[in-house]
Design a protein around this motif. Structure first.
Motif, PDB file in Angstrom:
ATOM      1  N   ASN A 272      29.638  60.002  34.986  1.00 30.42           N
ATOM      2  CA  ASN A 272      30.150  60.333  36.317  1.00 30.42           C
ATOM      3  C   ASN A 272      31.253  61.382  36.241  1.00 30.42           C
ATOM      4  OD1 ASN A 272      28.478  58.914  37.957  1.00 30.42           O
ATOM      5  ND2 ASN A 272      29.853  57.203  38.273  1.00 30.42           N
ATOM      6  N   VAL A 273      32.120  61.286  35.252  1.00 23.91           N
ATOM      7  CA  VAL A 273      33.173  62.295  35.078  1.00 23.91           C
ATOM      8  C   VAL A 273      32.544  63.645  34.752  1.00 23.91           C
ATOM      9  CG1 VAL A 273      35.119  62.976  33.605  1.00 23.91           C
ATOM     10  CG2 VAL A 273      34.937  60.622  34.425  1.00 23.91           C
ATOM     11  N   PHE A 274      31.554  63.654  33.864  1.00 23.60           N
ATOM     12  CA  PHE A 274      30.851  64.888  33.514  1.00 23.60           C
ATOM     13  C   PHE A 274      30.186  65.504  34.745  1.00 23.60           C
ATOM     14  CE2 PHE A 274      26.964  67.077  32.207  1.00 23.60           C
ATOM     15  CZ  PHE A 274      27.484  68.013  31.329  1.00 23.60           C
ATOM     16  N   LEU A 275      29.531  64.662  35.544  1.00 19.17           N
ATOM     17  CA  LEU A 275      28.874  65.154  36.756  1.00 19.17           C
ATOM     18  C   LEU A 275      29.881  65.732  37.739  1.00 19.17           C
ATOM     19  CD1 LEU A 275      26.251  62.360  37.332  1.00 19.17           C
ATOM     20  CD2 LEU A 275      25.770  64.762  36.909  1.00 19.17           C
ATOM     21  N   TYR A 276      31.014  65.068  37.880  1.00 11.87           N
ATOM     22  CA  TYR A 276      32.000  65.537  38.836  1.00 11.87           C
ATOM     23  C   TYR A 276      32.538  66.911  38.432  1.00 11.87           C
ATOM     24  CZ  TYR A 276      36.008  65.761  41.890  1.00 11.87           C
ATOM     25  OH  TYR A 276      36.908  66.166  42.819  1.00 11.87           O
ATOM     26  N   PHE A 277      32.794  67.101  37.142  1.00 11.38           N
ATOM     27  CA  PHE A 277      33.332  68.389  36.697  1.00 11.38           C
ATOM     28  C   PHE A 277      32.275  69.484  36.649  1.00 11.38           C
ATOM     29  CE2 PHE A 277      36.847  65.789  34.872  1.00 11.38           C
ATOM     30  CZ  PHE A 277      37.846  66.353  35.658  1.00 11.38           C
ATOM     31  N   ASN A 278      31.002  69.131  36.669  1.00 12.64           N
ATOM     32  CA  ASN A 278      29.926  70.125  36.685  1.00 12.64           C
ATOM     33  C   ASN A 278      29.197  70.154  38.021  1.00 12.64           C
ATOM     34  OD1 ASN A 278      29.713  71.334  33.922  1.00 12.64           O
ATOM     35  ND2 ASN A 278      29.752  69.162  33.408  1.00 12.64           N
TER      36      ASN A 278
ATOM     37  N   LEU B 258      23.323  61.325  44.260  1.00 10.96           N
ATOM     38  CA  LEU B 258      22.476  60.195  43.885  1.00 10.96           C
ATOM     39  C   LEU B 258      22.714  59.775  42.433  1.00 10.96           C
ATOM     40  CD1 LEU B 258      19.095  61.160  45.584  1.00 10.96           C
ATOM     41  CD2 LEU B 258      20.717  59.402  46.297  1.00 10.96           C
ATOM     42  N   LEU B 259      22.953  60.750  41.555  1.00 12.75           N
ATOM     43  CA  LEU B 259      23.276  60.437  40.159  1.00 12.75           C
ATOM     44  C   LEU B 259      24.586  59.662  40.050  1.00 12.75           C
ATOM     45  CD1 LEU B 259      22.368  63.775  38.380  1.00 12.75           C
ATOM     46  CD2 LEU B 259      21.414  61.545  37.849  1.00 12.75           C
ATOM     47  N   ILE B 260      25.577  60.090  40.800  1.00 18.42           N
ATOM     48  CA  ILE B 260      26.867  59.390  40.771  1.00 18.42           C
ATOM     49  C   ILE B 260      26.696  57.967  41.288  1.00 18.42           C
ATOM     50  CG2 ILE B 260      29.168  59.351  41.810  1.00 18.42           C
ATOM     51  CD1 ILE B 260      29.182  62.423  41.484  1.00 18.42           C
ATOM     52  N   GLY B 261      25.919  57.786  42.359  1.00 19.82           N
ATOM     53  CA  GLY B 261      25.648  56.445  42.875  1.00 19.82           C
ATOM     54  C   GLY B 261      24.847  55.604  41.893  1.00 19.82           C
ATOM     55  N   TYR B 262      23.843  56.210  41.257  1.00 15.34           N
ATOM     56  CA  TYR B 262      23.024  55.506  40.267  1.00 15.34           C
ATOM     57  C   TYR B 262      23.883  55.060  39.080  1.00 15.34           C
ATOM     58  CZ  TYR B 262      19.284  54.780  36.842  1.00 15.34           C
ATOM     59  OH  TYR B 262      18.446  54.240  35.899  1.00 15.34           O
ATOM     60  N   ASN B 263      24.760  55.948  38.621  1.00 16.51           N
ATOM     61  CA  ASN B 263      25.641  55.600  37.499  1.00 16.51           C
ATOM     62  C   ASN B 263      26.610  54.492  37.887  1.00 16.51           C
ATOM     63  OD1 ASN B 263      24.392  57.525  35.974  1.00 16.51           O
ATOM     64  ND2 ASN B 263      25.986  59.054  36.237  1.00 16.51           N
ATOM     65  N   PHE B 264      27.115  54.547  39.105  1.00 17.41           N
ATOM     66  CA  PHE B 264      28.021  53.488  39.566  1.00 17.41           C
ATOM     67  C   PHE B 264      27.287  52.148  39.634  1.00 17.41           C
ATOM     68  CE2 PHE B 264      30.060  51.064  43.011  1.00 17.41           C
ATOM     69  CZ  PHE B 264      31.322  50.931  42.447  1.00 17.41           C
ATOM     70  N   LEU B 265      26.052  52.155  40.132  1.00 19.61           N
ATOM     71  CA  LEU B 265      25.253  50.932  40.184  1.00 19.61           C
ATOM     72  C   LEU B 265      24.951  50.416  38.774  1.00 19.61           C
ATOM     73  CD1 LEU B 265      23.640  48.930  41.990  1.00 19.61           C
ATOM     74  CD2 LEU B 265      21.677  50.421  41.607  1.00 19.61           C
TER      75      LEU B 265
ATOM     76  N   LEU C 156      29.740  54.504  29.028  1.00 22.47           N
ATOM     77  CA  LEU C 156      28.857  55.670  29.036  1.00 22.47           C
ATOM     78  C   LEU C 156      28.587  56.155  30.456  1.00 22.47           C
ATOM     79  CD1 LEU C 156      26.750  57.589  27.583  1.00 22.47           C
ATOM     80  CD2 LEU C 156      25.092  55.823  28.181  1.00 22.47           C
ATOM     81  N   PHE C 157      28.279  55.240  31.357  1.00 25.51           N
ATOM     82  CA  PHE C 157      27.992  55.650  32.736  1.00 25.51           C
ATOM     83  C   PHE C 157      29.240  56.167  33.447  1.00 25.51           C
ATOM     84  CE2 PHE C 157      24.042  53.149  32.224  1.00 25.51           C
ATOM     85  CZ  PHE C 157      23.163  54.142  32.595  1.00 25.51           C
ATOM     86  N   LEU C 158      30.401  55.646  33.100  1.00 31.26           N
ATOM     87  CA  LEU C 158      31.633  56.202  33.671  1.00 31.26           C
ATOM     88  C   LEU C 158      31.870  57.626  33.180  1.00 31.26           C
ATOM     89  CD1 LEU C 158      34.138  53.223  33.653  1.00 31.26           C
ATOM     90  CD2 LEU C 158      32.907  54.207  35.579  1.00 31.26           C
TER      91      LEU C 158
END
Length: 152
Positions: A134-140, A82-89, A129-131
């Motif tokens: 998303n990279v930070f979230l993906y690696f964690n 949901l965070l990745i989707g929220y950041n993409f939006l 910043l939001f991109l």
């Protein structure tokens, strides 16, 4: 005391990963900044909403942010996606506001004097910043180990 007499403690499974603390802070700050604009015009997907529509969008964004903050604290796997989707939006919102919303329209609605250059740099920085989030979230993503869909 002999070396064989030492007690080995089991790792604490309830210990929060330190990488999620600043992430919680970022979304808490984002929610507070959004709430501080209650009553102001709200740009969303290239349109500037005013009045009740703006307040409803700000309220919805704040509720979603609150859910995401609680999900981060609970290390919920669903919250990660949901965070990745929220950041993409939010990234799409920033770019669409940058491309579709004239700066003069924003200045007239908010009553502030914002130079065109500063507005564009700010919108682009939010996009970047939001991109990066998303990279930070993906690696964690392995830190989100709670597979429950409920927050309790």
């Amino acid at each position: 005391m002999k070396e064989t007499d030492r007690v080995v403690e089991a790792p604490n499974e309830n210990k929060k990963p330190l990488a999620l603390v600043p992430l919680t802070g970022v979304y808490l700050l984002s929610m507070l900044v959004t709430l501080s604009h209650l009553g102001d015009p709200f740009p969303f997907m290239g349109q500037l909403y005013e009045g009740d529509a703006a307040e409803h969008l700000i309220f919805a964004d704040s509720i979603v942010s609150l859910y995401l903050i609680l999900g981060i604290l609970k290390r919920q796997r669903l919250t990660l996606w949901l965070l990745i989707g929220y950041n993409f939006l939010a990234s799409c919102n920033g770019i669409s506001n940058l491309l579709l919303l004239p700066v003069q329209h924003v200045m007239t609605a908010t009553g502030t004097m914002v130079p065109d250059y500063h507005y564009r740099v700010n919108a682009f920085c939010v996009f970047v910043l939001f991109l990066f989030l998303n990279v930070f979230l993906y690696f964690n993503r392995n830190r989100f180990d709670n597979r429950s869909i409920y927050l309790w």
